[in-house]
Design a protein around this motif. Sequence first.
Motif, PDB file in Angstrom:
ATOM      1  N   LEU A   1       1.008  -1.076   0.071  1.00 34.72           N
ATOM      2  CA  LEU A   1       0.150  -0.008  -0.027  1.00 34.72           C
ATOM      3  C   LEU A   1       0.910   1.385  -0.138  1.00 34.72           C
ATOM      4  CD1 LEU A   1      -2.932   1.355   0.213  1.00 34.72           C
ATOM      5  CD2 LEU A   1      -2.653   0.848   2.578  1.00 34.72           C
ATOM      6  N   ALA A   2       1.799   1.343   0.969  1.00 35.19           N
ATOM      7  CA  ALA A   2       2.869   2.342   0.645  1.00 35.19           C
ATOM      8  C   ALA A   2       3.477   2.353  -0.427  1.00 35.19           C
ATOM      9  CB  ALA A   2       3.981   2.349   2.024  1.00 35.19           C
ATOM     10  N   MET A   3       3.990   1.377  -1.090  1.00 31.53           N
ATOM     11  CA  MET A   3       4.673   1.444  -2.512  1.00 31.53           C
ATOM     12  C   MET A   3       3.803   2.166  -3.558  1.00 31.53           C
ATOM     13  SD  MET A   3       6.479  -1.682  -4.629  1.00 31.53           S
ATOM     14  CE  MET A   3       6.844  -2.349  -2.962  1.00 31.53           C
ATOM     15  N   GLU A   4       2.275   1.686  -3.540  1.00 29.68           N
ATOM     16  CA  GLU A   4       1.309   2.264  -4.235  1.00 29.68           C
ATOM     17  C   GLU A   4       1.129   3.878  -4.291  1.00 29.68           C
ATOM     18  OE1 GLU A   4      -2.553   0.054  -5.516  1.00 29.68           O
ATOM     19  OE2 GLU A   4      -1.971  -1.027  -3.798  1.00 29.68           O
ATOM     20  N   ILE A   5       1.164   4.464  -2.988  1.00 25.45           N
ATOM     21  CA  ILE A   5       1.205   5.573  -2.980  1.00 25.45           C
ATOM     22  C   ILE A   5       2.482   6.345  -3.092  1.00 25.45           C
ATOM     23  CG2 ILE A   5       1.077   7.589  -0.891  1.00 25.45           C
ATOM     24  CD1 ILE A   5      -0.512   5.465   0.591  1.00 25.45           C
ATOM     25  N   HIS A   6       3.645   5.810  -2.715  1.00 22.48           N
ATOM     26  CA  HIS A   6       4.924   6.391  -3.088  1.00 22.48           C
ATOM     27  C   HIS A   6       5.530   6.227  -4.356  1.00 22.48           C
ATOM     28  CE1 HIS A   6       8.959   8.125  -2.069  1.00 22.48           C
ATOM     29  NE2 HIS A   6       9.435   7.133  -2.210  1.00 22.48           N
ATOM     30  N   SER A   7       5.389   4.932  -4.972  1.00 25.74           N
ATOM     31  CA  SER A   7       6.137   4.492  -6.114  1.00 25.74           C
ATOM     32  C   SER A   7       5.206   3.601  -6.888  1.00 25.74           C
ATOM     33  CB  SER A   7       7.496   3.967  -5.939  1.00 25.74           C
ATOM     34  OG  SER A   7       8.071   3.654  -6.902  1.00 25.74           O
ATOM     35  N   LEU A   8       4.427   4.169  -7.686  1.00 19.24           N
ATOM     36  CA  LEU A   8       3.288   3.120  -8.105  1.00 19.24           C
ATOM     37  C   LEU A   8       3.837   2.260  -9.326  1.00 19.24           C
ATOM     38  CD1 LEU A   8       0.288   2.429  -8.319  1.00 19.24           C
ATOM     39  CD2 LEU A   8       0.041   4.425 -10.242  1.00 19.24           C
ATOM     40  N   GLY A   9       4.960   2.909  -9.970  1.00 20.79           N
ATOM     41  CA  GLY A   9       5.520   2.039 -11.037  1.00 20.79           C
ATOM     42  C   GLY A   9       6.590   1.067 -10.561  1.00 20.79           C
ATOM     43  N   THR A  10       7.143   1.027  -9.315  1.00 24.30           N
ATOM     44  CA  THR A  10       7.433  -0.080  -8.726  1.00 24.30           C
ATOM     45  C   THR A  10       6.692  -1.069  -8.097  1.00 24.30           C
ATOM     46  OG1 THR A  10       9.341   1.439  -8.060  1.00 24.30           O
ATOM     47  CG2 THR A  10       9.120  -0.536  -6.870  1.00 24.30           C
ATOM     48  N   TYR A  11       5.529  -0.670  -7.848  1.00 18.05           N
ATOM     49  CA  TYR A  11       4.449  -1.359  -7.321  1.00 18.05           C
ATOM     50  C   TYR A  11       3.787  -2.350  -8.482  1.00 18.05           C
ATOM     51  CZ  TYR A  11      -0.181  -3.505  -6.051  1.00 18.05           C
ATOM     52  OH  TYR A  11      -1.350  -4.051  -5.953  1.00 18.05           O
ATOM     53  N   LEU A  12       3.673  -1.695  -9.751  1.00  9.70           N
ATOM     54  CA  LEU A  12       3.215  -2.293 -10.845  1.00  9.70           C
ATOM     55  C   LEU A  12       4.164  -3.499 -11.437  1.00  9.70           C
ATOM     56  CD1 LEU A  12       0.886  -2.612 -12.955  1.00  9.70           C
ATOM     57  CD2 LEU A  12       2.074  -0.822 -14.123  1.00  9.70           C
ATOM     58  N   LEU A  13       5.557  -3.042 -11.305  1.00  5.50           N
ATOM     59  CA  LEU A  13       6.477  -3.902 -11.804  1.00  5.50           C
ATOM     60  C   LEU A  13       6.533  -5.227 -11.102  1.00  5.50           C
ATOM     61  CD1 LEU A  13       9.049  -4.314 -13.753  1.00  5.50           C
ATOM     62  CD2 LEU A  13      10.514  -3.229 -12.042  1.00  5.50           C
ATOM     63  N   HIS A  14       6.450  -4.829  -9.605  1.00 10.53           N
ATOM     64  CA  HIS A  14       6.435  -6.077  -8.637  1.00 10.53           C
ATOM     65  C   HIS A  14       5.261  -7.024  -8.888  1.00 10.53           C
ATOM     66  CE1 HIS A  14       5.780  -8.364  -5.156  1.00 10.53           C
ATOM     67  NE2 HIS A  14       6.895  -8.404  -4.817  1.00 10.53           N
ATOM     68  N   GLU A  15       3.936  -6.696  -9.224  1.00 15.23           N
ATOM     69  CA  GLU A  15       2.846  -7.156  -9.567  1.00 15.23           C
ATOM     70  C   GLU A  15       2.724  -7.895 -10.734  1.00 15.23           C
ATOM     71  OE1 GLU A  15      -0.014  -7.651  -7.094  1.00 15.23           O
ATOM     72  OE2 GLU A  15       1.762  -7.165  -6.192  1.00 15.23           O
ATOM     73  N   TRP A  16       3.333  -7.121 -11.621  1.00 17.04           N
ATOM     74  CA  TRP A  16       3.604  -7.724 -12.982  1.00 17.04           C
ATOM     75  C   TRP A  16       4.440  -8.936 -13.259  1.00 17.04           C
ATOM     76  CZ3 TRP A  16       6.330  -5.782 -18.020  1.00 17.04           C
ATOM     77  CH2 TRP A  16       5.400  -6.123 -19.027  1.00 17.04           C
ATOM     78  N   LEU A  17       5.611  -8.926 -12.654  1.00 14.09           N
ATOM     79  CA  LEU A  17       6.521  -9.803 -12.871  1.00 14.09           C
ATOM     80  C   LEU A  17       6.532 -11.322 -12.008  1.00 14.09           C
ATOM     81  CD1 LEU A  17       9.977  -8.027 -12.964  1.00 14.09           C
ATOM     82  CD2 LEU A  17       8.772  -8.943 -14.745  1.00 14.09           C
ATOM     83  N   THR A  18       5.532 -10.918 -11.088  1.00 18.89           N
ATOM     84  CA  THR A  18       5.253 -12.087  -9.968  1.00 18.89           C
ATOM     85  C   THR A  18       3.762 -12.540 -10.374  1.00 18.89           C
ATOM     86  OG1 THR A  18       4.537 -10.644  -8.388  1.00 18.89           O
ATOM     87  CG2 THR A  18       6.701 -11.332  -8.030  1.00 18.89           C
ATOM     88  N   GLY A  19       3.260 -12.135 -11.355  1.00 16.21           N
ATOM     89  CA  GLY A  19       1.659 -12.438 -11.699  1.00 16.21           C
ATOM     90  C   GLY A  19       1.899 -13.940 -12.276  1.00 16.21           C
ATOM     91  N   VAL A  20       0.526 -14.464 -12.461  1.00 18.31           N
ATOM     92  CA  VAL A  20       0.340 -15.741 -13.357  1.00 18.31           C
ATOM     93  C   VAL A  20       0.689 -15.387 -14.579  1.00 18.31           C
ATOM     94  CG1 VAL A  20      -1.004 -17.602 -13.880  1.00 18.31           C
ATOM     95  CG2 VAL A  20      -1.180 -16.662 -11.822  1.00 18.31           C
ATOM     96  N   PRO A  21       1.610 -16.277 -15.516  1.00 17.06           N
ATOM     97  CA  PRO A  21       2.032 -15.829 -16.655  1.00 17.06           C
ATOM     98  C   PRO A  21       0.528 -15.934 -17.676  1.00 17.06           C
ATOM     99  CG  PRO A  21       3.443 -17.520 -15.933  1.00 17.06           C
ATOM    100  CD  PRO A  21       2.562 -17.251 -14.874  1.00 17.06           C
ATOM    101  N   GLY A  22       0.811 -15.172 -18.691  1.00 17.16           N
ATOM    102  CA  GLY A  22      -0.436 -15.213 -19.750  1.00 17.16           C
ATOM    103  C   GLY A  22      -1.666 -14.336 -19.253  1.00 17.16           C
TER     104      GLY A  22
END
Length: 563
Positions: free
Chosen positions: A255-276
């Motif tokens: 939540l703090a990452m979304e507030i402070h660094s949305l791009g970093t949060y999105l990168l984290h969620e993207w790379l650890t998501g389910v492929p496809g």
Amino acid sequence: MNSIFFLILRRMRAPLITLIVSYGIAVFGFTLMPGLDAQGQPWHMSIFEAFYVISYTATTIGFGEIPYPFSQAQRLWMTFSIYLTVISWFYAIGKIIALAQDPALRQAITLARFGRTVSSLYEPFYIVCGYGETGSLLVGALDQKGIRVVTLDIDQERINELELQDYQSPVPGLCADAKLPETLLQAGIHHPHCRGIAALTNDDHVNLAVAVAVKLVSPELPVLCRAEHNETAANMASFGTDHIINPYELFGEHLAMEIHSLGTYLLHEWLTGVPGTSLPSPVPPPVGHWVVCGYGRFGKAVVRNLEQEGASIQIVEAQPELTGCESFIRGSGTEAHTLIEAGVERAVGIVAGTDNDINNLSIAMTALELRPDLFVVIRKNRRFNSALFRKFNADITMQLSDIIAHECLAHLITPMLAQFLHLARSQSNAWANQLISRLVAVVGENVPETWGAYINMERSPAVMCLLEEGKPVILELLTKDPYNREQPLFLVPLLLIRGNQSMLLPELETPLVAGDRILFCGTQTAKAAHPLLVLNQKVLTYVQEGVEIPDGIVWRWLAKRQR
């Protein structure tokens, strides 16, 4: 298998003895009964003849009176033998039916079948303890990535659900208590292809027992555990648990990452998501006054991280004595006057973080009636309420299963990915946004594949052979299409580790040396083609020099003569 055999013998001991005794009495009696042969002379059956007659009589086949018609004494004994053996058979058949329904025998058979299945695995696999919402997400993600999984759960219904899932590869599952060392041994912690274990049950004590047992029995095996209490996490750490995940602390950090660094949060969620799958762009939480309802483990983690981002916070807590809350407004948050007292009308966001799903939905709806433009963060506790939360559609829905599964994927699938994400958090938000744009241009908007390349003789013999020949090998060679050296593969090198040095987004001109470890991110096609480059010297030489090495001794000799 021995336990099944001895269990059957133990349960069937009395029926077998009864059958043997009844047959023995019937056979022995027939040898004593006098009869007459064809010439009218006295005659007695032999033991074999008596056994033969009793066998077809007791099994209701019935061939008649042979070899001669029976005397009255023999017929009388036959009548007695029929009732004796048939009653014994009924008794034995009843015991067999009861044995087939014996829970101990069925459990022993299931355990033996599970053990054989695990022993027959000849590819790397992970053990997942707990097939709940988190475990099922992790198992599904690992299966989509082509990684085998073995599952343990104490609930038979969850194991039944596992068998109904349409996974790419069969997932062996066992209903058993994961904290028992025998269960973990049966699941394969000593198996040479076991790559790690994830303890994801909803009981901290079970997860702790798993961590302790594995570290004592197989200390080299990586262990990843879920821990919701700091005391349990500290205990796990004392036994050398490799990765400890506290979902509440993790969500507060996100939540703090979304507030402070949305791009970093999105990168984290993207790379650890389910492929496809594709991830929607999140809405950044606003900075200002927040109302937090519920000051338990979840609420404390959220408050701590929001305060670090400069937000002012008002806590609403119904039982402050139990949660240790000092500055609060007493109440559950479902009442409008409580929220008004907490300043919801001037707030930018509200966190409904109690341990009751219905109360959380009520808090959020009441707050939106007072201020429709609030940013709503809501906690979901029970997976059977998913339909209600999807219908409500909060800005952020805190789901323990998603958070833990994403973190597990980062550690289990590619260990270097977790290290990359840790380094990425120290970079600026602009750096993360530029990397996302680069990745989208190469691999598209769907969740990409991540994998590691290890420059050693075991995993990259082609690269090592060229290095031993004194030929330079640069990183760019590992990004070329093995079928067309003029075309690049759809991948991006994210991290290069050399000794204690880590290089984020290494340049393609970087020369490789023995011992290097490289993290790649790309499409599934690129991941499938990449092993050709590091395993096949002929392919790598073609990519480097544009020359195809002839196959066979004769062709290589002719090519050498021609040169």
